[in-house]
Design a protein around this motif. Structure first.
Motif, PDB file in Angstrom:
ATOM      1  N   VAL A   7       0.865  -1.193   0.000  1.00  0.00           N
ATOM      2  CA  VAL A   7       0.000   0.000   0.000  1.00  0.00           C
ATOM      3  C   VAL A   7       0.893   1.232   0.000  1.00  0.00           C
ATOM      4  O   VAL A   7       1.932   1.254   0.675  1.00  0.00           O
ATOM      5  CB  VAL A   7      -0.910   0.014   1.243  1.00  0.00           C
ATOM      6  CG1 VAL A   7      -1.727   1.305   1.320  1.00  0.00           C
ATOM      7  CG2 VAL A   7      -1.831  -1.204   1.236  1.00  0.00           C
ATOM      8  N   GLU A   8       0.496   2.251  -0.765  1.00  0.00           N
ATOM      9  CA  GLU A   8       1.231   3.519  -0.721  1.00  0.00           C
ATOM     10  C   GLU A   8       0.257   4.662  -0.491  1.00  0.00           C
ATOM     11  O   GLU A   8      -0.912   4.603  -0.872  1.00  0.00           O
ATOM     12  CB  GLU A   8       2.058   3.726  -2.003  1.00  0.00           C
ATOM     13  CG  GLU A   8       1.268   3.670  -3.276  1.00  0.00           C
ATOM     14  CD  GLU A   8       2.168   3.543  -4.510  1.00  0.00           C
ATOM     15  OE1 GLU A   8       3.337   3.141  -4.384  1.00  0.00           O
ATOM     16  OE2 GLU A   8       1.671   3.840  -5.611  1.00  0.00           O
ATOM     17  N   VAL A   9       0.768   5.686   0.192  1.00  0.00           N
ATOM     18  CA  VAL A   9      -0.029   6.870   0.508  1.00  0.00           C
ATOM     19  C   VAL A   9       0.663   8.051  -0.157  1.00  0.00           C
ATOM     20  O   VAL A   9       1.842   8.306   0.104  1.00  0.00           O
ATOM     21  CB  VAL A   9      -0.121   7.092   2.034  1.00  0.00           C
ATOM     22  CG1 VAL A   9      -0.995   8.304   2.351  1.00  0.00           C
ATOM     23  CG2 VAL A   9      -0.650   5.843   2.727  1.00  0.00           C
ATOM     24  N   SER A  17       4.215   7.803   2.147  1.00  0.00           N
ATOM     25  CA  SER A  17       4.471   6.688   3.059  1.00  0.00           C
ATOM     26  C   SER A  17       4.094   5.382   2.377  1.00  0.00           C
ATOM     27  O   SER A  17       3.263   5.366   1.466  1.00  0.00           O
ATOM     28  CB  SER A  17       3.655   6.843   4.349  1.00  0.00           C
ATOM     29  OG  SER A  17       4.025   8.011   5.050  1.00  0.00           O
ATOM     30  N   VAL A  18       4.728   4.301   2.811  1.00  0.00           N
ATOM     31  CA  VAL A  18       4.450   2.982   2.236  1.00  0.00           C
ATOM     32  C   VAL A  18       4.260   1.958   3.352  1.00  0.00           C
ATOM     33  O   VAL A  18       4.765   2.122   4.464  1.00  0.00           O
ATOM     34  CB  VAL A  18       5.600   2.508   1.313  1.00  0.00           C
ATOM     35  CG1 VAL A  18       5.739   3.414   0.107  1.00  0.00           C
ATOM     36  CG2 VAL A  18       6.910   2.401   2.082  1.00  0.00           C
ATOM     37  N   HIS A  19       3.502   0.923   3.027  1.00  0.00           N
ATOM     38  CA  HIS A  19       3.255  -0.165   3.977  1.00  0.00           C
ATOM     39  C   HIS A  19       3.606  -1.491   3.332  1.00  0.00           C
ATOM     40  O   HIS A  19       3.068  -1.839   2.285  1.00  0.00           O
ATOM     41  CB  HIS A  19       1.786  -0.172   4.422  1.00  0.00           C
ATOM     42  CG  HIS A  19       1.378   1.074   5.122  1.00  0.00           C
ATOM     43  ND1 HIS A  19       1.646   1.312   6.444  1.00  0.00           N
ATOM     44  CD2 HIS A  19       0.744   2.187   4.677  1.00  0.00           C
ATOM     45  CE1 HIS A  19       1.188   2.497   6.789  1.00  0.00           C
ATOM     46  NE2 HIS A  19       0.633   3.057   5.738  1.00  0.00           N
ATOM     47  N   ARG A  20       4.494  -2.242   3.979  1.00  0.00           N
ATOM     48  CA  ARG A  20       4.872  -3.572   3.518  1.00  0.00           C
ATOM     49  C   ARG A  20       4.063  -4.631   4.248  1.00  0.00           C
ATOM     50  O   ARG A  20       3.579  -4.385   5.356  1.00  0.00           O
ATOM     51  CB  ARG A  20       6.367  -3.813   3.782  1.00  0.00           C
ATOM     52  CG  ARG A  20       7.286  -2.908   2.995  1.00  0.00           C
ATOM     53  CD  ARG A  20       8.749  -3.056   3.410  1.00  0.00           C
ATOM     54  NE  ARG A  20       9.580  -2.137   2.659  1.00  0.00           N
ATOM     55  CZ  ARG A  20      10.109  -2.405   1.462  1.00  0.00           C
ATOM     56  NH1 ARG A  20       9.919  -3.600   0.909  1.00  0.00           N
ATOM     57  NH2 ARG A  20      10.830  -1.522   0.810  1.00  0.00           N
TER      58      ARG A  20
ATOM     59  N   LYS B 276      12.763   9.906   8.913  1.00  0.00           N
ATOM     60  CA  LYS B 276      11.435   9.594   8.370  1.00  0.00           C
ATOM     61  C   LYS B 276      11.190   8.103   8.519  1.00  0.00           C
ATOM     62  O   LYS B 276      12.033   7.285   8.117  1.00  0.00           O
ATOM     63  CB  LYS B 276      11.376  10.000   6.894  1.00  0.00           C
ATOM     64  CG  LYS B 276      10.284   9.345   6.043  1.00  0.00           C
ATOM     65  CD  LYS B 276       8.911   9.966   6.225  1.00  0.00           C
ATOM     66  CE  LYS B 276       7.869   9.257   5.326  1.00  0.00           C
ATOM     67  NZ  LYS B 276       6.490   9.641   5.660  1.00  0.00           N
ATOM     68  N   ILE B 277      10.061   7.762   9.103  1.00  0.00           N
ATOM     69  CA  ILE B 277       9.618   6.373   9.173  1.00  0.00           C
ATOM     70  C   ILE B 277       8.827   6.080   7.897  1.00  0.00           C
ATOM     71  O   ILE B 277       7.888   6.814   7.570  1.00  0.00           O
ATOM     72  CB  ILE B 277       8.753   6.145  10.427  1.00  0.00           C
ATOM     73  CG1 ILE B 277       9.513   6.548  11.701  1.00  0.00           C
ATOM     74  CG2 ILE B 277       8.256   4.708  10.492  1.00  0.00           C
ATOM     75  CD1 ILE B 277      10.796   5.795  11.945  1.00  0.00           C
ATOM     76  N   ASP B 278       9.206   5.022   7.194  1.00  0.00           N
ATOM     77  CA  ASP B 278       8.599   4.734   5.885  1.00  0.00           C
ATOM     78  C   ASP B 278       7.078   4.692   5.928  1.00  0.00           C
ATOM     79  O   ASP B 278       6.406   5.155   5.013  1.00  0.00           O
ATOM     80  CB  ASP B 278       9.057   3.360   5.355  1.00  0.00           C
ATOM     81  CG  ASP B 278      10.532   3.309   5.038  1.00  0.00           C
ATOM     82  OD1 ASP B 278      11.222   4.341   5.211  1.00  0.00           O
ATOM     83  OD2 ASP B 278      10.999   2.226   4.621  1.00  0.00           O
TER      84      ASP B 278
END
Lengths: 335, 335
Positions: A7-9, A17-20, B276-278
């Motif tokens: 997911v990317e914001v 921001s990104v979510h793995r 920065k936290i990803d």
């Protein structure tokens, strides 16, 4: 190796921001039909475990002996928002099994449903244990303890017969050892850790219980039916679980869990879906489960569900300034 | 390549969630003394940009012309909690420059400081623009517009002289083009994106402004002094920024930003810190900045600050069930 970005914001022209995370989808035979990222390191399903934690309640005959309604079975699987529809039903159920709120091992926390929370603040009321989003699960545990004829105090301890029954059922369905690692959940009950692949296999057996024993298969069917029938009791007004189950029109059951977990049960395909966002973000787990259900064509063009897949990022002026969306690895995933 | 895991959150014996991110630390000569992860892709500093967004306000002479106190300069750099100490001061400042709350371009959002928020709910009050955590920054923008003799309406637009003055100052200090990418922040003002390395260099020039022009150097010193002197005006009661600056006893200035950003300014070392936290998690950005300040021996054994480095994870019964802590890459980082 790092899990893929799911997911990317965005904000403006950039990804902010990104979510793995990882995704496992299995069928009841145990075959992984989808495996993305690390699906073998144990993770805590947190509240997405509730449909499986409710299995002994129904399978043991406790639900029948105490005349549980499907609404109550749905509440046993719920992370509810503390609305009157939840708390009134849990209170009545507690009375019927001869228990009180004092018997609940879960602690209070602020009520999630904002209109109720505002009313409570305006009246100077404090939340109590029954407002805990897990109060239905705990009432289910108490019901099982009553039925087993064991002491209710301590029902939340790992070595109590209620929790051992949960561990046994989970180990059976997931194909893991009953000695699996566990931690203490937000509500004080044990939460069992297992690989995402094993969790997906267990969920698949709820989706297609045909190979299970008669009592267990019937219990699985009842739990899935109750959750699909009462999406708002499983979650609350406007919540992602309710939105997705409503959009699924009874064809899918989903259950969120803290720290970025989501479980899905698709009876018509016999599939169990399990996903975990590495960083624990709910905004990402909601996007991923919604995207997966969309790919399975289970959302029936529902706008609210579609907005869980691609959500605008808005500011305090209600202007759209970015977007939360599936990243390439999720977009290109074929199910 | 993925950024390193900087923070991990445990439950029981397992790591439940992880947070990846990048860290850049620079000196005023532009040398990166620490570079961990990707520090070259532009990121939005969000509210951690505020000390730099306040530079034209002071450098231009606007702050002096309108007799701004150091408290007001601190508020210009604040993401405040909406406490009376913030809103009363912003209201008085607005009056002094001949503006009203209606001139603020930021929208309302719930007040962060819970006692005030509860009182407002109990009284049926709605938050207004002055409660926006950025209302001080916006009042600073309005003050600069007044001083420049340009229209105040539209001061939040990218092409307005106020925002162009911000872009120019930032580009100068960070060593980037004035045409850097930008997005719209939560408060409707532009937020400029730049590499973490460049952001750290700009912060280092606030820490050690000796090579800047006289007016700019004086402005940098005043901003850093004002923030260090009034930590609660920059943030709020009990907030991480206030806790860390109090623990630093005037030796360090820190500023949080949404989506997992933190800025640090250490005058005695002439260092600027940017991280920065990803995934955008504040719980992780707080752990990282606190750990870095601890390594620099700037926390003076303060318990509250130490708990930002290693925080217990508690449940609704207030039992400790896990821990949030620096992961290996952060633990072993030498500064």
């Amino acid at each position: 190796m790092a899990n893929p970005v799911l997911v990317e914001v965005t904000r403006g022209t950039l990804v902010e921001s990104v979510h793995r995370g990882s995704i496992a989808i299995a069928n009841a035979a145990g075959t992984l039909t989808v495996s993305l990222g690390d699906v073998e390191t144990p993770v805590y399903p947190r509240s997405s475990l509730k449909p499986l934690q409710a299995l002994p309640l129904v399978e043991s005959g406790a639900a029948e002996a105490f005349h549980l309604t499907d609404e109550e079975v749905a509440l046993a699987c719920a992370s509810h928002s503390g609305e009157p529809m939840h708390t009134v039903r849990v209170a009545a159920w507690l009375r019927r099994i001869g228990c009180t709120e004092e018997d609940l091992a879960c602690g209070p926390h602020p009520v999630r449903y904002e209109p109720v929370w505002r009313e409570m603040i305006a009246r100077g009321e404090q939340p109590t244990r029954i407002h805990n989003n897990c109060s239905g699960k705990h009432t289910g545990f108490l019901t099982l303890a009553r039925h087993l004829g064991v002491p209710t105090p301590g029902y939340e301890k790992h070595d109590h017969p209620v929790q051992q029954a949960v561990a046994k059922a989970l180990a059976d369905l997931a194909g893991v050892s009953i000695d699996m690692p566990w931690g203490v959940d937000g509500c004080a009950a044990p939460n069992f850790a297992l690989p995402l692949s094993a969790f997906a296999r267990a969920l698949a057996k709820l989706a297609d219980p045909s190979a299970l024993s008669g009592a267990r298969a019937a219990a699985a069917r009842r739990i899935v039916h109750a959750m699909a029938t009462y999406p708002e009791l499983v979650s609350g007004t406007g919540r992602a679980c309710a939105t997705l189950m409503r959009a699924g029109r009874g064809r899918v059951v989903v259950k969120t869990g803290a720290e970025g977990v989501f479980a899905g049960i698709v009876p018509e395909l016999g599939l169990g879906i399990a996903l975990k966002i590495d960083d624990g973000a709910t905004r990402a787990s909601e996007t991923v489960i919604a995207a997966l259900l969309g790919k399975l064509e289970l959302l029936h063009g529902d706008d609210a569900a579609g907005e869980l897949v691609r959500a605008p990022v808005t500011n305090t002026r209600n202007a759209t300034v970015g977007e939360r969306r599936p990243a390439t690895a999720l977009q290109t995933l074929t199910l």
